[in-house]
Design an enzyme around this catalytic site. Structure first.
Site, PDB file in Angstrom:
ATOM      1  N   ARG A 104     -18.075   4.944  -1.260  1.00  0.00           N
ATOM      2  CA  ARG A 104     -19.546   3.790  -1.022  1.00  0.00           C
ATOM      3  C   ARG A 104     -20.456   4.465   0.062  1.00  0.00           C
ATOM      4  NH1 ARG A 104     -23.854   1.831  -1.023  1.00  0.00           N
ATOM      5  NH2 ARG A 104     -24.599  -0.476  -2.098  1.00  0.00           N
ATOM      6  N   HIS A 158     -25.284  27.563 -11.567  1.00  0.00           N
ATOM      7  CA  HIS A 158     -24.179  26.720 -10.973  1.00  0.00           C
ATOM      8  C   HIS A 158     -24.006  25.921  -9.913  1.00  0.00           C
ATOM      9  CE1 HIS A 158     -20.179  25.616  -9.879  1.00  0.00           C
ATOM     10  NE2 HIS A 158     -19.400  25.612 -11.060  1.00  0.00           N
ATOM     11  N   THR A 196     -33.305  29.720 -11.431  1.00  0.00           N
ATOM     12  CA  THR A 196     -31.856  29.323 -11.044  1.00  0.00           C
ATOM     13  C   THR A 196     -31.195  30.536 -10.099  1.00  0.00           C
ATOM     14  OG1 THR A 196     -29.798  28.909 -11.845  1.00  0.00           O
ATOM     15  CG2 THR A 196     -30.997  31.183 -12.907  1.00  0.00           C
ATOM     16  N   LYS A 223       0.864  -1.345  -0.055  1.00  0.00           N
ATOM     17  CA  LYS A 223       0.135  -0.018  -0.525  1.00  0.00           C
ATOM     18  C   LYS A 223       0.907   1.190  -0.021  1.00  0.00           C
ATOM     19  CE  LYS A 223      -3.974  -0.948   1.330  1.00  0.00           C
ATOM     20  NZ  LYS A 223      -5.318  -0.308   2.760  1.00  0.00           N
ATOM     21  N   SER A 253     -17.455  15.952 -13.559  1.00  0.00           N
ATOM     22  CA  SER A 253     -15.652  15.171 -13.701  1.00  0.00           C
ATOM     23  C   SER A 253     -14.772  14.429 -12.448  1.00  0.00           C
ATOM     24  CB  SER A 253     -15.336  16.187 -14.435  1.00  0.00           C
ATOM     25  OG  SER A 253     -14.989  17.538 -14.206  1.00  0.00           O
ATOM     26  N   HIS A 313     -11.962  22.282  -9.278  1.00  0.00           N
ATOM     27  CA  HIS A 313     -12.138  22.935  -9.390  1.00  0.00           C
ATOM     28  C   HIS A 313     -13.340  22.584  -8.168  1.00  0.00           C
ATOM     29  CE1 HIS A 313     -16.246  25.736  -9.482  1.00  0.00           C
ATOM     30  NE2 HIS A 313     -15.050  27.408  -9.500  1.00  0.00           N
ATOM     31  N   LEU A 336     -25.105  19.824 -19.003  1.00  0.00           N
ATOM     32  CA  LEU A 336     -24.228  20.677 -17.700  1.00  0.00           C
ATOM     33  C   LEU A 336     -23.654  20.494 -17.528  1.00  0.00           C
ATOM     34  CD1 LEU A 336     -27.895  18.771 -16.435  1.00  0.00           C
ATOM     35  CD2 LEU A 336     -27.646  21.211 -17.789  1.00  0.00           C
ATOM     36  N   HIS A 337     -22.622  20.168 -17.327  1.00  0.00           N
ATOM     37  CA  HIS A 337     -20.775  20.235 -17.201  1.00  0.00           C
ATOM     38  C   HIS A 337     -20.234  21.239 -18.409  1.00  0.00           C
ATOM     39  CE1 HIS A 337     -17.664  20.375 -14.532  1.00  0.00           C
ATOM     40  NE2 HIS A 337     -17.515  18.142 -14.522  1.00  0.00           N
TER      41      HIS A 337
HETATM   42  C1  LIG Z   1     -18.120  24.485 -15.836  1.00  0.00           C
HETATM   43  C2  LIG Z   1     -19.336  23.896 -15.629  1.00  0.00           C
HETATM   44  O1  LIG Z   1     -19.789  22.755 -15.605  1.00  0.00           O
HETATM   45  S1  LIG Z   1     -19.846  25.648 -15.303  1.00  0.00           S
HETATM   46  C3  LIG Z   1     -22.242  24.159 -15.793  1.00  0.00           C
HETATM   47  C4  LIG Z   1     -21.854  24.451 -17.351  1.00  0.00           C
HETATM   48  N1  LIG Z   1     -23.115  24.511 -17.031  1.00  0.00           N
HETATM   49  C5  LIG Z   1     -24.583  24.887 -17.892  1.00  0.00           C
HETATM   50  O2  LIG Z   1     -23.532  26.377 -18.163  1.00  0.00           O
HETATM   51  C6  LIG Z   1     -26.050  25.419 -18.522  1.00  0.00           C
HETATM   52  C7  LIG Z   1     -26.832  25.211 -18.113  1.00  0.00           C
HETATM   53  N2  LIG Z   1     -26.311  25.621 -16.405  1.00  0.00           N
HETATM   54  C8  LIG Z   1     -27.369  25.016 -15.683  1.00  0.00           C
HETATM   55  O3  LIG Z   1     -28.402  23.860 -16.312  1.00  0.00           O
HETATM   56  C9  LIG Z   1     -27.403  25.056 -14.056  1.00  0.00           C
HETATM   57  O4  LIG Z   1     -27.781  25.974 -13.590  1.00  0.00           O
HETATM   58  C10 LIG Z   1     -26.083  24.130 -13.658  1.00  0.00           C
HETATM   59  C11 LIG Z   1     -26.327  22.417 -14.566  1.00  0.00           C
HETATM   60  C12 LIG Z   1     -25.114  24.676 -14.031  1.00  0.00           C
HETATM   61  C13 LIG Z   1     -26.631  23.717 -12.050  1.00  0.00           C
HETATM   62  O5  LIG Z   1     -28.312  22.781 -11.610  1.00  0.00           O
HETATM   63  P1  LIG Z   1     -28.033  23.544 -10.681  1.00  0.00           P
HETATM   64  O6  LIG Z   1     -27.396  22.915  -9.427  1.00  0.00           O
HETATM   65  O7  LIG Z   1     -29.677  22.434 -10.280  1.00  0.00           O
HETATM   66  O8  LIG Z   1     -29.104  24.735 -10.259  1.00  0.00           O
HETATM   67  P2  LIG Z   1     -30.113  25.148  -9.624  1.00  0.00           P
HETATM   68  O9  LIG Z   1     -30.553  24.679  -8.213  1.00  0.00           O
HETATM   69  O10 LIG Z   1     -30.090  26.562  -9.398  1.00  0.00           O
HETATM   70  O11 LIG Z   1     -31.596  24.786 -10.368  1.00  0.00           O
HETATM   71  C14 LIG Z   1     -32.416  25.270 -10.098  1.00  0.00           C
HETATM   72  C15 LIG Z   1     -33.953  25.634 -11.505  1.00  0.00           C
HETATM   73  O12 LIG Z   1     -33.070  26.444 -12.241  1.00  0.00           O
HETATM   74  C16 LIG Z   1     -33.044  25.837 -13.161  1.00  0.00           C
HETATM   75  N3  LIG Z   1     -31.728  26.293 -13.998  1.00  0.00           N
HETATM   76  C17 LIG Z   1     -30.111  26.357 -13.596  1.00  0.00           C
HETATM   77  N4  LIG Z   1     -29.593  26.805 -14.518  1.00  0.00           N
HETATM   78  C18 LIG Z   1     -30.396  27.441 -15.044  1.00  0.00           C
HETATM   79  C19 LIG Z   1     -29.959  28.476 -16.855  1.00  0.00           C
HETATM   80  N5  LIG Z   1     -29.182  28.581 -17.395  1.00  0.00           N
HETATM   81  N6  LIG Z   1     -31.011  28.036 -17.532  1.00  0.00           N
HETATM   82  C20 LIG Z   1     -32.596  27.912 -17.268  1.00  0.00           C
HETATM   83  N7  LIG Z   1     -32.789  27.564 -15.757  1.00  0.00           N
HETATM   84  C21 LIG Z   1     -31.857  27.208 -15.357  1.00  0.00           C
HETATM   85  C22 LIG Z   1     -32.537  24.315 -13.240  1.00  0.00           C
HETATM   86  O13 LIG Z   1     -33.081  23.969 -14.409  1.00  0.00           O
HETATM   87  C23 LIG Z   1     -34.142  23.787 -12.242  1.00  0.00           C
HETATM   88  O14 LIG Z   1     -34.667  23.682 -12.899  1.00  0.00           O
HETATM   89  P3  LIG Z   1     -35.442  22.846 -11.860  1.00  0.00           P
HETATM   90  O15 LIG Z   1     -36.173  23.223 -10.918  1.00  0.00           O
HETATM   91  O16 LIG Z   1     -37.094  22.048 -13.529  1.00  0.00           O
HETATM   92  O17 LIG Z   1     -35.472  20.932 -12.074  1.00  0.00           O
HETATM   93  O1  LIG Z   2     -17.769  22.840  -9.872  1.00  0.00           O
HETATM   94  C1  LIG Z   2     -18.961  22.504 -10.724  1.00  0.00           C
HETATM   95  O2  LIG Z   2     -19.518  22.001 -10.220  1.00  0.00           O
HETATM   96  C2  LIG Z   2     -18.580  22.428 -11.964  1.00  0.00           C
HETATM   97  C3  LIG Z   2     -17.337  23.622 -12.412  1.00  0.00           C
HETATM   98  O3  LIG Z   2     -17.985  25.187 -11.849  1.00  0.00           O
HETATM   99  C4  LIG Z   2     -15.628  22.518 -12.987  1.00  0.00           C
HETATM  100  O4  LIG Z   2     -16.084  22.216 -12.418  1.00  0.00           O
HETATM  101  O5  LIG Z   2     -15.302  23.165 -12.932  1.00  0.00           O
END
Ligand SMILES: CC(=O)SCCNC(=O)CCNC(=O)[C@H](O)C(C)(C)COP(=O)(O)OP(=O)(O)OC[C@H]1O[C@@H](n2cnc3c(N)ncnc32)[C@H](O)[C@@H]1OP(=O)(O)O
Ligand SMILES: O=C([O-])CC(=O)C(=O)O
Length: 492
Positions: A476, A373, A422, A216, A297, A291, A326-327
Site C-alpha cells: 500500500r 526498456h 528513449t 499464518k 506483470s 525479471h 508496452l510489456h
Molecule cells: C518483456 C518486456 O516487457 S520488454 C519491453 C517491451 N516493450 C516494448 O518493446 C515496447 C517499445 N518500448 C517502449 O515503449 C519503452 O521503451 C518501454 C515501455 C519498454 C520503457 O518505457 P520507459 O521506461 O518510459 O522508456 P524511456 O524512459 O526510455 O522513455 C522515454 C521516451 O522515449 C520513448 N521511447 C522509449 N522506447 C521507445 C521505442 N522503442 N520507440 C520509440 N520511442 C520510445 C518513450 O515513449 C518516451 O517518450 P515520451 O517522453 O514522449 O513519453
Molecule cells: O523488466 C521489465 O520491466 C520488462 C521485462 O523485460 C520483463 O518483464 O521481462
C-alpha cells in the site's frame, strides 16, 4: 550430493557477427561469456548449492531453506529498519516510479547494464548448470523453477521428478474446459488465459484453508500447493485456447507423464513432432520466467497476492498486465510490425529501407516494438541468448523473418539514438522471440503473449510462496495529488 546433469555448453561466438553498434553494447556480456567461467559470486552460489541439494523434492528443499530467509528478514527488520537506501524525487513520483527501490523480490535482480541474474546466476551460467529434458539440450522450465524457488541447482533426477509431478497434476477440471470452449474464438487469447487462470481458483487450497481459519504459519504451504497446481495446468489451459482459436475440432492429446512441462505444452499445442520448436520453447520459457519484481506483470501478481487473494487470482491479474503492448504484448507487436514492413518493402530489404521505415514509425508517433526498456540500458541478454539459438541453427539463419530481425537491430539503435527520446536504444527480448516461433510454424502471433504468460508464472509463483513464507504485508504505497505534491515541495 547433487548430480549436475546439465552438460557444460560450448559458447558460440555469435557476437562477432553483430553490428559494431551492438557489439559495443554487448561488451560486458561478451567478456563474461568468453571467459568461459562463472563469475565469482555465481561460482560460490553453485558450490554452496551442491552442498545443500540432495534427493529431496522441491517442496522439501524449499522447506529447508525457509528458516534462514525468515531469519535474514528478521535481522533486516530489527537492525536496519531505519537505514536509508535511497531518496524519492518528484521525477520518480510522476515517472512511473522508475528507479525506486521499494519492493522485496527474492529470485532475481536486474542490473541495467548486465541484465538479469537468477539468484546470482547469469543466463549463460544457467545454460551451463541447469538440467535439460532427457534428449534435449536446453534447460527445462522445471529446473529454472527449482533455481528460482530455492536458490539451488536441481539434479537431473530431481528435475525429472518435478516434471512427473506437474504432469500428474496437469489435467484441467471439466468445468474449465467447458468455460474455455464457450468463449468466442474472436476473444484475444490473453483475455481467455486470464479468465481460465482466475476460474481455476474454484479449487484453491489457500482460499478454502483461509475460510477454515488457517494460521499464518500455514499460508505458504497452501500457497505452494496452489502455485504448483496452477503451473501444472497452464500447458493444458494455454494449449486449449490455441486449439479452440486456431485449429478447432482437432482432438487434443492427453498429458504424457514422461514429458517435461514444455514437452507436454508443445505436444498439446499440436507440435509434438517438432523438436526444434520444443527446444526453442524450453529456452524461451526458462528465460522469460523472471525479471525481478518491478516489471508490470510480476508487480501486479505481488500486489494482488499481498491482499491474500489466492495465487490463481493474483496470477490472473498479472496476465492482464502482461497483455499490454508496452510489456509482454510487444512480442506480438514486433511480428506485426515486421510483417507490415515486409509487405511494404518486399523480402530483400536493405538497411537504408529499414532505417526509413523506422523513421516512419517514429514520426507517426508510435514506439518501435522490441526496443527500449524501463531498466536495461544495454541489449537484453535474453535477446542475445535467443539470437545465439538462431545463429546455431542454419534453418533459422536462412529464414527471411530472422534475417529481418538481424538487419533491424543492425540499424535501429542508431536511429533511436538520433531520435533522442528513449533512454535505451537497444533491443529487448521481444525484438526476436516471436520470429523464431513464426519460423517453426507457430505463426499465429496474437497467441505469442500466452506463451510468455505460461513462462512468467515461474517467477510470479515463486515470489507468491516467498511472500507468504516471509509474512510480507499488504502492499500500500502512499499516493499524492499534484496539489499535495506542490505543498510538499514548498515545505521542503
Ligand atoms: C518483456 C518486456 O516487457 S520488454 C519491453 C517491451 N516493450 C516494448 O518493446 C515496447 C517499445 N518500448 C517502449 O515503449 C519503452 O521503451 C518501454 C515501455 C519498454 C520503457 O518505457 P520507459 O521506461 O518510459 O522508456 P524511456 O524512459 O526510455 O522513455 C522515454 C521516451 O522515449 C520513448 N521511447 C522509449 N522506447 C521507445 C521505442 N522503442 N520507440 C520509440 N520511442 C520510445 C518513450 O515513449 C518516451 O517518450 P515520451 O517522453 O514522449 O513519453
Ligand atoms: O523488466 C521489465 O520491466 C520488462 C521485462 O523485460 C520483463 O518483464 O521481462
Amino acid at each position: 550430493m547433487i548430480e549436475r546433469a546439465a552438460p557444460v555448453k560450448q559458447f558460440r561466438p555469435v557476437y562477432w557477427s553483430l553490428s559494431p553498434v551492438l557489439s559495443l553494447s554487448f561488451t560486458t556480456m561478451m567478456l563474461s561469456r568468453f571467459s568461459g567461467s562463472l563469475t565469482r559470486s555465481s561460482r560460490s552460489l553453485l558450490y554452496s548449492s551442491q552442498r545443500y541439494a540432495s534427493t529431496k523434492t522441491l517442496r522439501e528443499t524449499l522447506q529447508d531453506v525457509i528458516p534462514a530467509k525468515q531469519e535474514q528478514l528478521k535481522k533486516l527488520k530489527t537492525e536496519h529498519a531505519q537505514t536509508v537506501v535511497g531518496d524519492i524525487k518528484v521525477e520518480n513520483i510522476i515517472g512511473g516510479m522508475r528507479g525506486l527501490k521499494s519492493m522485496l523480490w527474492e529470485a532475481s535482480v536486474l542490473d541495467p547494464n548486465e541484465g538479469i541474474r537468477f539468484h546470482g546466476l547469469t543466463i549463460p551460467d544457467c545454460q551451463k548448470v541447469l538440467p535439460p529434458a532427457p534428449g534435449g539440450k536446453e534447460m527445462t522450465a522445471e529446473s529454472m523453477l527449482w533455481l528460482l524457488m530455492t536458490g539451488q541447482i536441481p539434479s537431473a533426477e530431481q528435475s525429472r521428478q518435478l516434471s512427473q509431478e506437474l504432469a500428474s497434476k496437469g489435467q484441467l477440471p471439466a468445468f474449465i474446459e467447458q468455460l474455455i470452449d464457450s468463449l468466442p474464438q474472436t476473444l484475444h487469447p490473453m483475455t481467455q488465459l486470464g479468465i481460465g487462470v482466475a476460474a481455476l481458483n474454484h479449487d484453491s487450497s489457500f482460499q478454502s484453508a483461509y475460510e477454515k481459519g488457517m494460521k499464518k504459519s500455514e499460508y505458504w504451504t497452501h500457497t505452494y500447493e496452489d502455485c504448483i497446481n496452477l503451473l501444472a495446468r497452464l500447458p493444458a489451459l494455454a494449449a486449449r485456447i490455441y486449439r479452440n482459436v486456431y485449429h478447432p475440432g482437432k482432438e487434443i492429446p492427453a498429458i504424457d507423464k514422461d514429458l517435461d512441462l514444455v514437452g507436454n505444452y508443445t505436444n498439446l499445442l499440436g507440435f509434438g513432432g517438432n523438436k526444434n520448436l520444443t527446444e526453442y520453447l524450453r529456452l524461451y520459457i526458462a528465460l522469460h520466467g523472471d525479471h525481478e519484481g518491478g516489471n508490470a506483470s510480476a508487480h501486479t501478481s505481488h500486489l494482488v497476492g499481498s491482499t491474500l487473494a489466492d495465487p490463481y487470482l493474483a496470477y490472473s491479474a498479472a496476465l492482464y498486465a502482461l497483455a499490454g503492448p508496452l510489456h509482454g504484448l510487444a512480442n506480438q507487436e514486433v511480428l506485426r510490425w515486421q510483417q507490415a514492413m515486409q509487405k511494404e518493402l518486399g523480402d530483400n530489404v536493405t538497411h537504408d529501407q529499414i532505417k526509413e521505415y523506422l523513421w516512419k514509425t517514429l514520426k507517426s508517433g508510435q514506439v518501435v516494438p522490441g526496443y527500449g526498456h524501463g531498466v536495461l540500458r544495454q541489449a537484453d541478454p535474453r535477446f542475445i541468448a535467443l539470437q545465439e539459438f538462431c545463429e546455431s541453427r542454419p534453418e533459422l539463419m536462412a529464414s527471411s523473418t530472422i534475417q529481418l530481425v538481424k538487419k533491424t537491430y543492425e540499424v535501429a539503435p542508431d536511429v533511436l539514438k538520433e531520435h533522442g527520446k528513449t533512454k535505451n536504444p537497444y533491443p529487448n527480448v521481444d525484438a526476436t522471440s516471436g520470429c523464431v516461433l513464426y519460423h517453426y510454424g507457430l505463426t499465429e502471433y496474437k497467441y505469442y503473449t500466452v506463451i510468455f504468460g505460461v513462462s512468467r508464472a515461474l517467477g510470479a509463483i515463486t515470489q507468491l510462496v516467498w511472500s507468504r513464507a516471509l509474512g510480507l504485508p499488504l502492499e500500500r504505497p502512499k499516493s499524492l495529488s499534484m496539489d499535495a505534491l506542490e505543498k510538499l515541495i514548498k515545505s521542503s
